[in-house]
Design an enzyme around this catalytic site. Structure first.
Site, PDB file in Angstrom:
ATOM      1  CG  ASP A 364      -2.184   0.420   0.781  1.00  0.00           C
ATOM      2  OD1 ASP A 364      -2.295   1.087   1.505  1.00  0.00           O
ATOM      3  OD2 ASP A 364      -3.349   0.520   0.237  1.00  0.00           O
ATOM      4  CG  ASP A 365       0.681   5.807   1.113  1.00  0.00           C
ATOM      5  OD1 ASP A 365       1.008   6.315  -0.233  1.00  0.00           O
ATOM      6  OD2 ASP A 365      -0.417   7.103   1.643  1.00  0.00           O
ATOM      7  CD1 TRP A 409      -3.381   2.651  -1.534  1.00  0.00           C
ATOM      8  CD2 TRP A 409      -1.522   3.957  -2.583  1.00  0.00           C
ATOM      9  NE1 TRP A 409      -3.617   3.559  -1.525  1.00  0.00           N
ATOM     10  CE2 TRP A 409      -2.650   4.543  -1.885  1.00  0.00           C
ATOM     11  CE3 TRP A 409      -0.534   4.665  -2.685  1.00  0.00           C
ATOM     12  CZ2 TRP A 409      -2.410   5.867  -1.385  1.00  0.00           C
ATOM     13  CZ3 TRP A 409      -0.259   6.292  -2.113  1.00  0.00           C
ATOM     14  CH2 TRP A 409      -1.520   6.319  -1.685  1.00  0.00           C
ATOM     15  NE  ARG A 441      -4.532  10.150   4.652  1.00  0.00           N
ATOM     16  CZ  ARG A 441      -3.903   9.075   3.606  1.00  0.00           C
ATOM     17  NH1 ARG A 441      -4.258   9.390   2.844  1.00  0.00           N
ATOM     18  NH2 ARG A 441      -3.297   8.054   5.162  1.00  0.00           N
ATOM     19  CG  ASP A 476      -6.733   5.463  -1.590  1.00  0.00           C
ATOM     20  OD1 ASP A 476      -8.002   5.922  -1.666  1.00  0.00           O
ATOM     21  OD2 ASP A 476      -5.803   4.884  -1.077  1.00  0.00           O
ATOM     22  CG  ASN A 478      -7.083   8.689   0.146  1.00  0.00           C
ATOM     23  OD1 ASN A 478      -8.213   8.117   0.525  1.00  0.00           O
ATOM     24  ND2 ASN A 478      -6.206   8.189  -0.061  1.00  0.00           N
ATOM     25  CB  CYS A 522      -9.462   2.471  -2.696  1.00  0.00           C
ATOM     26  SG  CYS A 522      -9.299   3.011  -0.926  1.00  0.00           S
ATOM     27  CB  SER A 523     -12.791   7.238  -2.777  1.00  0.00           C
ATOM     28  OG  SER A 523     -12.199   9.175  -2.942  1.00  0.00           O
ATOM     29  CG  ASP A 544     -10.287   3.689   4.938  1.00  0.00           C
ATOM     30  OD1 ASP A 544     -10.040   3.162   3.785  1.00  0.00           O
ATOM     31  OD2 ASP A 544      -9.927   5.380   4.937  1.00  0.00           O
TER      32      ASP A 544
HETATM   33  C1  GLA Z   1      -6.642   5.642   1.910  1.00  0.00           C
HETATM   34  C2  GLA Z   1      -7.104   4.509   1.146  1.00  0.00           C
HETATM   35  C3  GLA Z   1      -6.387   3.138   2.066  1.00  0.00           C
HETATM   36  C4  GLA Z   1      -5.267   3.276   2.535  1.00  0.00           C
HETATM   37  C5  GLA Z   1      -5.155   4.804   2.597  1.00  0.00           C
HETATM   38  C6  GLA Z   1      -2.967   4.397   2.412  1.00  0.00           C
HETATM   39  O1  GLA Z   1      -7.339   6.604   3.634  1.00  0.00           O
HETATM   40  O2  GLA Z   1      -8.558   4.117   2.119  1.00  0.00           O
HETATM   41  O3  GLA Z   1      -7.051   1.759   2.725  1.00  0.00           O
HETATM   42  O4  GLA Z   1      -4.873   2.851   1.580  1.00  0.00           O
HETATM   43  O5  GLA Z   1      -5.404   5.903   1.981  1.00  0.00           O
HETATM   44  O6  GLA Z   1      -2.639   6.396   2.248  1.00  0.00           O
END
Ligand code: GLA
Length: 782
Positions: A364-365, A409, A441, A476, A478, A522-523, A544
């Protein structure tokens, strides 16, 4: 099948008819949506008006007259006597707003009709048929195409509108809906999916009365506040009884759904792009395409309606390559490490994941630039050498060597003010010159209306995907859109929609170039859970929030309109990071089984006995994956608000999960009901064994022990790491009729007795059962 017998248009799917006709005055009168009619004479469906009433406006064309305000219409205009909510508001070149669209001609074609700027549902030629009705406003020099597509097997009809400017000057579209429909029903409830971050898609029901009810989003995303999907249901509709109509939109930006009950008890419903800050300049000879609206009808309750939408999404929305293709069980690194990982830690996690049966490892991130927290580096694509000294390709290869797939990600639409990209190209971020842009964010949004920005994103994605073997992308997004301005649109009222056109063009190129890569969008969880995103990514990170009790509401809400194959659901640690709720591992598994299953935790915090359980769970999920991802979902009607029962079936085999959100002292005796069984067949009912940690009993365990031990002490803790108790074992044979009427379950634990058959459910507890015809049964390790 689409049949035209002047003046009627009869659009048919396997079980439904949608009928309208051309009025003598040229407008289209909506006549019927419902189960198929055998009748070939549709006159009975006409609205019968013998005279105008009071203040009505009389519409006249040639020798014909109509009271437009009293008629159920397919689409309407402004300023000719229909005073209900208009689906269209156009500022014509001469400055007037009046429009009046009259039937001109139609064409029919097999299959679906592609749009140029918007994603649409897709189908093979023999699966769908399309009708284009061209309406004309001669005076305003406008053409309006109403495009209908029937998806036969899914029992879905889609609609969209395309407006052509035939003037020699530009005009401004201030509102243009994808579809509008008038029904003569008022005893109707409106169901919507609403919420916010970590509380997505909670279903709400509203009794409708005179006036207008609007559901919309203004965030630049379809949003977690209000999903574009709505249901109108006759009063007293339940999961298996009653009439309901569902409407959804293939769009991921600002949407707008309005339901109006107006004069004479007529109900008007419409959906489309939100007119909020929307003004589209349409140049001469240009056309504007609306997103596609999706409609279905059921007369056997919400389960039937959901089934139509599930079939439709699985066959006609999600990318062709991934349709019906099993989705892998994922381990996502986010909740395991957040930003704090390195090569060694990742491989350690991947080893554990592999041992347990997980199939896809997702980083992921945090893998790029100096992204050690959420304050920086979005927009940069250089690999973080401190965390990954051997590079990302090396890591991906190592993961592949273990027999796991590798996923990565990205948050391509974003830019951090603290990033290399921002230092080089601050103008790439959406902002208004001289006004300080608001952060979300700690980040800003890239201006996807700018072709150079789109090129930058695609170049970087292509470069990474060429170098690194990637099987899965988490896409993603966000934050929401603010400070709306782009130098790349000719009018700022075009900004929101132009952003979507830009995003869709990037996603389309990704889909065309890498059809085999599974994209999960995803968002911040489900802030963009919609049919538009599903045309590019076959699944969506639902929320989340992985607390299973919260997820019951979120996943159930979405299940009304979206199939399980799109709902991504992970097991995480307890107590839960957001609610601090301590839930049994079995319930976390059971809830996360209904959808695309995965894990998002650090296995170093999981005891050996829990790991053993997880291994068993994963094996169970793999054996029943087809049911959990593509089976028919049946939500059971339950008489209280602390139980939920879900069932999935392929017609023969059934898995039933029953969740208890709150325990009761001395509860009523319970029955397990299983639906869609054959009364005269013998079935084997088996519980999927749920094991319970000793600590569930706390100090009570001391009553059952032969020797005195401190129940909070080291010995008990150690035993707890290696031992769990069997719970509620059922293994029985009975006829379908018995199971349909309800199999009598053993009573729940009430403090007086325990053996392995006692059902210890408690708060947040759950059970899972498998039901199979006796002769079909095969050897399974459940
Ligand atoms: C969002 C996504 C999470 C994760 C974070 C990473 O919040 O919904 O699942 O990937 O970003 O920064």
């Amino acid at each position: 099948m689409i049949k035209v017998s002047h003046p009627y248009f009869v659009l048919g799917t396997k079980d439904l008819h949608y009928i309208f006709r051309i009025l003598e005055t040229g407008q289209l009168e909506h006549l019927y949506v419902g189960k198929k009619l055998i009748d070939q004479t549709y006159e009975a469906l006409h609205t019968k008006i013998t005279a105008g009433m009071g203040s009505q406006i009389l519409y006249e064309r040639d020798d014909y007259q109509a009271y437009l305000d009293l008629l159920p219409l397919e689409y309407s205009g402004i300023g000719k006597g229909d005073f209900r909510l208009s689906p269209l508001e156009i500022k014509c070149p001469d400055g007037t707003y009046v429009n009046d669209f009259i039937y001109h001609h139609h064409t029919i074609k097999n299959g679906f009709i592609k749009a140029n700027t918007m994603p649409t549902a897709h189908a093979k030629e023999n699966e769908a048929q399309s009708l284009v009705i061209t309406l004309i406003d001669e005076h305003a020099k406008l053409e309006l195409d109403l495009i209908y597509t029937t998806f036969d097997q899914a029992n879905v009809i889609t609609r969209r509108a395309v407006l052509h400017n035939k003037n020699t000057s530009s005009l401004v579209i201030r509102k243009i809906m994808s579809m509008m429909m008038d029904l003569d029903e008022t005893d109707v409830d409106l169901y919507t999916l609403d919420g916010g971050w970590i509380k997505e898609a909670h279903q709400h029901k509203r009794e409708l009365t005179y006036g207008t009810y609007i559901i919309d989003s203004t965030t630049g995303t379809s949003s977690n506040r209000h999903n574009p999907g709505i249901i109108l249901a006759k009063k007293d509709t339940t999961e298996n009884h009653g009439v309901c109509i569902g409407i959804n939109l293939v769009y991921s930006g600002n949407h707008y759904e309005a339901v109006q009950i107006a004069n004479h008890g007529m109900l008007r419903v419409m959906t489309g792009i939100n007119p909020h800050c929307f003004e589209w300049v349409l140049n001469p000879n240009d056309a504007f395409e609306t997103p596609e609206a999706v409609l279905s009808y059921a007369d056997q309750g919400f389960n039937e309606l959901s089934q139509h939408f599930h079939d439709f999404v699985n066959h006609h929305i999600t990318p062709a390559y991934h349709q019906k293709r099993s989705r892998p069980i994922v381990l996502n690194s986010w909740e395991a490490f957040y930003f704090n990982f390195n090569h060694r830690k990742l491989l350690h996690l991947a080893n554990q994941a592999k041992d347990l049966g997980i199939e896809l490892f997702v980083l992921d991130d945090g893998w790029f630039g100096d992204r050690n927290d959420d304050q920086r580096a979005l927009g940069d694509y250089t690999i973080n050498k401190k965390k990954l000294p051997y590079g990302l390709k090396h890591l991906a290869d190592k993961i592949h060597q273990k027999g796991l797939q590798f996923g990565l990600w990205f948050e391509p639409e974003m830019i951090s003010p603290n990033s290399q990209l921002y230092r080089l190209h601050p103008e790439y971020a959406i902002h208004i010159e001289g006004r300080r842009p608001s952060l979300g964010r700690n980040q800003l949004v890239l201006d996807l209306c700018n072709p150079e920005v789109r090129g930058y994103i695609l170049d970087n994605l292509h470069r990474i995907l060429k170098e690194i073997p990637i099987d899965y992308i988490k896409w993603d997004m966000n934050r929401q859109l603010t400070d709306m301005y782009s130098a790349f649109v000719i009018h700022q009222g075009m900004f929101f929609h132009a952003y979507m056109i830009g995003l869709y063009s990037i996603l389309q190129e990704m889909k065309d170039t890498y059809p085999h890569i599974l994209i999960e969008t995803c968002s911040s969880g489900g802030n963009r859970f919609d049919l538009g995103m599903l045309t590019f990514g076959a699944q969506i990170w639902t929320s989340d929030d992985t607390d299973p009790i919260e997820r019951l509401k979120i996943q159930e809400g979405l299940s009304y309109l979206y199939p399980l194959s799109t709902i991504s659901a992970h097991v995480s640690l307890a107590p839960h990071a957001q609610t601090l709720r301590d839930t049994p591992l079995s319930t976390r598994f059971n809830v996360a089984s209904f959808g695309v299953h995965g894990y998002e935790l650090n296995f170093d915090y999981v005891s050996p006995v829990e790991k053993k359980e997880i291994k068993r769970y994963i094996q169970f999920y793999r054996e029943h994956r087809d049911l959990f991802q593509f089976g028919t979902l049946i939500r059971h009607d339950i008489k209280d608000d602390h139980h939920i029962v879900w069932q999935v079936t392929d017609g023969k085999k059934h898995v039933i999960a029953s969740f208890q959100t709150l325990a009761e002292a001395s509860p009523e005796f319970e029955k397990l009901h299983v639906q869609r069984l054959d009364s005269h067949t013998l079935y084997h009912l088996k519980s999927f064994q749920q094991r319970m940690p000793l600590k569930r009993f706390g100090h009570l365990i001391s009553h059952a022990l032969p020797i005195k031990l401190n129940t909070n002490g080291w010995i008990m803790r150690k035993i707890g790491e290696y031992k769990m108790l069997d719970n509620a074992v059922i293994d029985d044979v009975m006829s379908g009729e018995v199971l349909k009427n309800g199999y009598r379950l053993k009573q729940q634990f009430s403090g007086t007795y325990y053996n392995q058959e006692t059902r210890i459910i408690g708060d947040f507890g759950s059970m899972m059962y498998v039901v199979e015809p006796l002769e079909e049964e095969h050897d399974e390790n459940i």
